[in-house]
Design a protein around this motif. Structure first.
Motif, PDB file in Angstrom:
ATOM      1  N   UNK A   1       0.981  -1.163  -0.043  1.00 22.88           N
ATOM      2  CA  UNK A   1       0.022   0.104   0.012  1.00 22.88           C
ATOM      3  C   UNK A   1       0.783   1.290   0.214  1.00 22.88           C
ATOM      4  N   UNK A   2       2.123   1.332   0.593  1.00 19.79           N
ATOM      5  CA  UNK A   2       2.585   2.473   0.930  1.00 19.79           C
ATOM      6  C   UNK A   2       3.410   2.838  -0.248  1.00 19.79           C
ATOM      7  N   UNK A   3       4.128   1.567  -1.030  1.00 22.86           N
ATOM      8  CA  UNK A   3       4.815   1.985  -2.188  1.00 22.86           C
ATOM      9  C   UNK A   3       3.723   2.426  -3.254  1.00 22.86           C
ATOM     10  N   UNK A   4       2.597   1.560  -3.340  1.00 23.65           N
ATOM     11  CA  UNK A   4       1.672   2.251  -4.480  1.00 23.65           C
ATOM     12  C   UNK A   4       1.409   3.642  -4.376  1.00 23.65           C
ATOM     13  N   UNK A   5       1.103   4.075  -3.014  1.00 25.63           N
ATOM     14  CA  UNK A   5       0.602   5.626  -2.822  1.00 25.63           C
ATOM     15  C   UNK A   5       1.983   6.369  -3.253  1.00 25.63           C
ATOM     16  N   UNK A   6       3.131   6.006  -2.995  1.00 20.67           N
ATOM     17  CA  UNK A   6       4.274   6.687  -3.158  1.00 20.67           C
ATOM     18  C   UNK A   6       4.421   6.956  -4.892  1.00 20.67           C
ATOM     19  N   UNK A   7       4.378   5.746  -5.588  1.00 20.29           N
ATOM     20  CA  UNK A   7       4.397   6.225  -6.883  1.00 20.29           C
ATOM     21  C   UNK A   7       3.150   6.828  -7.411  1.00 20.29           C
ATOM     22  N   UNK A   8       2.075   6.834  -6.995  1.00 18.88           N
ATOM     23  CA  UNK A   8       0.819   7.636  -7.152  1.00 18.88           C
ATOM     24  C   UNK A   8       1.150   9.353  -7.151  1.00 18.88           C
ATOM     25  N   UNK A   9       1.732   9.610  -5.712  1.00 19.44           N
ATOM     26  CA  UNK A   9       1.844  10.802  -5.546  1.00 19.44           C
ATOM     27  C   UNK A   9       3.209  11.519  -6.242  1.00 19.44           C
ATOM     28  N   UNK A  10       4.012  10.745  -6.642  1.00 19.43           N
ATOM     29  CA  UNK A  10       5.345  11.339  -7.048  1.00 19.43           C
ATOM     30  C   UNK A  10       5.550  11.044  -8.413  1.00 19.43           C
ATOM     31  N   UNK A  11       4.719  10.294  -9.225  1.00 19.92           N
ATOM     32  CA  UNK A  11       4.838   9.927 -10.503  1.00 19.92           C
ATOM     33  C   UNK A  11       3.480  10.021 -11.238  1.00 19.92           C
ATOM     34  N   UNK A  12       2.553   9.156 -11.106  1.00 23.71           N
ATOM     35  CA  UNK A  12       1.336   8.947 -11.757  1.00 23.71           C
ATOM     36  C   UNK A  12       0.459   9.894 -11.746  1.00 23.71           C
ATOM     37  N   UNK A  13       0.250  10.348 -10.489  1.00 24.58           N
ATOM     38  CA  UNK A  13      -0.609  11.646 -10.148  1.00 24.58           C
ATOM     39  C   UNK A  13       0.240  12.757  -9.639  1.00 24.58           C
ATOM     40  N   UNK A  14       1.219  12.972  -9.937  1.00 25.68           N
ATOM     41  CA  UNK A  14       2.128  13.984  -9.086  1.00 25.68           C
ATOM     42  C   UNK A  14       1.574  15.275  -9.433  1.00 25.68           C
ATOM     43  N   UNK A  15       1.205  15.781 -10.629  1.00 31.46           N
ATOM     44  CA  UNK A  15       0.395  17.114 -10.722  1.00 31.46           C
ATOM     45  C   UNK A  15      -0.754  17.518  -9.828  1.00 31.46           C
ATOM     46  N   UNK A  16      -1.418  16.482  -9.796  1.00 27.95           N
ATOM     47  CA  UNK A  16      -2.373  16.536  -9.149  1.00 27.95           C
ATOM     48  C   UNK A  16      -2.317  16.465  -7.345  1.00 27.95           C
ATOM     49  N   UNK A  17      -1.414  15.832  -6.745  1.00 33.55           N
ATOM     50  CA  UNK A  17      -1.193  15.725  -5.388  1.00 33.55           C
ATOM     51  C   UNK A  17      -0.413  17.174  -5.191  1.00 33.55           C
ATOM     52  N   UNK A  18       0.440  17.677  -6.105  1.00 30.59           N
ATOM     53  CA  UNK A  18       1.172  18.957  -5.796  1.00 30.59           C
ATOM     54  C   UNK A  18       0.055  20.261  -6.005  1.00 30.59           C
ATOM     55  N   UNK A  19      -1.062  19.944  -6.450  1.00 29.56           N
ATOM     56  CA  UNK A  19      -2.137  21.045  -6.599  1.00 29.56           C
ATOM     57  C   UNK A  19      -2.765  21.344  -5.144  1.00 29.56           C
ATOM     58  N   UNK A  20      -2.793  20.046  -4.279  1.00 26.78           N
ATOM     59  CA  UNK A  20      -3.501  19.930  -3.272  1.00 26.78           C
ATOM     60  C   UNK A  20      -2.656  20.653  -1.923  1.00 26.78           C
ATOM     61  N   UNK A  21      -3.431  21.487  -0.996  1.00 26.63           N
ATOM     62  CA  UNK A  21      -2.817  21.804   0.045  1.00 26.63           C
ATOM     63  C   UNK A  21      -2.391  20.748   0.963  1.00 26.63           C
ATOM     64  N   UNK A  22      -1.701  20.871   2.036  1.00 27.69           N
ATOM     65  CA  UNK A  22      -0.744  19.923   2.923  1.00 27.69           C
ATOM     66  C   UNK A  22      -1.885  18.980   3.506  1.00 27.69           C
ATOM     67  N   UNK A  23      -2.881  19.755   4.050  1.00 26.16           N
ATOM     68  CA  UNK A  23      -3.905  18.864   4.986  1.00 26.16           C
ATOM     69  C   UNK A  23      -4.772  18.114   3.993  1.00 26.16           C
ATOM     70  N   UNK A  24      -5.040  18.480   2.680  1.00 23.25           N
ATOM     71  CA  UNK A  24      -5.858  17.676   1.879  1.00 23.25           C
ATOM     72  C   UNK A  24      -5.105  16.728   1.455  1.00 23.25           C
ATOM     73  N   UNK A  25      -3.902  16.840   1.169  1.00 23.02           N
ATOM     74  CA  UNK A  25      -2.850  15.871   0.384  1.00 23.02           C
ATOM     75  C   UNK A  25      -2.952  14.780   1.558  1.00 23.02           C
ATOM     76  N   UNK A  26      -2.626  15.145   2.927  1.00 29.06           N
ATOM     77  CA  UNK A  26      -2.559  14.177   3.969  1.00 29.06           C
ATOM     78  C   UNK A  26      -4.044  13.232   3.958  1.00 29.06           C
TER      79      UNK A  26
END
Length: 210
Positions: free
Chosen positions: A152-177
């Motif tokens: 679960x952890x590695x999949x979310x890491x790939x999602x956040x830092x590669x597959x959907x990195x632009x989407x995560x970057x647009x979110x504030x810290x609280x919403x991203x968490x």
């Protein structure tokens, strides 16, 4: 790379070229690497200037696929070799992707519009036929299978830092968490087998005739 040989990497994305430069420095081969900005349909290289052409997970994204294969043939010297690896058209479900869709929809997070739809080869035979039409010989194409085991952890890491990195970057810290927490909670409910990604691949090797 073989001692004394130069490696040339061409990519339309400067970001990908920068990552390649960092990796080359880490491996101590940056002095033998040339980085060129250019797409597959118009390679920034002279005719008959390469001994080998390698392509990995690109051809399915190229609108003019036949033109890209002709470009590979153009830059190869006589008897030069080409090797390609790409996805095979497949509809096999991968449960973590359903988890992502559900969670993004639940939190009303809009995903950006994607680029052009990929056009992967439907079979090794279709890939081989297209290579032969582009003028290659000794074409060998076969089906392959990638198997990658996520947690679960590695999949979310790939999602956040590669597959959907632009989407995560647009979110504030609280919403991203919050997004990470919900994804992890759902992914931890999957079995270990459901977290294994097994996409179908096609590999092709071919030769430019003399």
């Amino acid at each position: 790379p073989h001692p004394g040989r130069m490696l040339i990497e061409s990519d339309p994305s400067r970001r990908m070229l920068n990552l390649a430069a960092l990796d080359a420095r880490r491996r101590g081969v940056d002095g033998r690497l040339r980085l060129l900005v250019g797409g597959a349909e118009r390679l920034p290289m002279a005719d008959a200037s390469a001994d080998v052409v390698l392509s990995t997970f690109v051809i399915q994204l190229v609108p003019g696929r036949a033109g890209a294969l002709r470009e590979m043939r153009r830059v190869l010297r006589d008897d030069g070799r080409c090797a390609l690896l790409t996805w095979q058209a497949s509809r096999e479900p991968f449960e973590p992707e359903a988890v992502v869709d559900l969670t993004f929809d639940e939190l009303d997070i809009e995903l950006p519009e994607g680029g052009p739809d990929p056009r992967p080869y439907t079979s090794p035979e279709a890939a081989a036929a297209e290579f032969r039409r582009a003028g290659f010989r000794d074409v060998r194409a076969r089906a392959e299978r990638l198997e990658h085991r996520y947690t679960p952890e590695t999949y979310v890491d790939v999602l956040e830092h590669w597959i959907e990195d632009d989407t995560f970057a647009r979110l504030g810290a609280r919403r991203r968490a919050e997004l990470r927490a919900r994804l992890l909670r759902r992914l931890r409910g999957l079995s270990s087998d459901e977290l294994v990604w097994r996409p179908a691949l096609i590999s092709v090797t071919a030769r430019r005739p003399r």
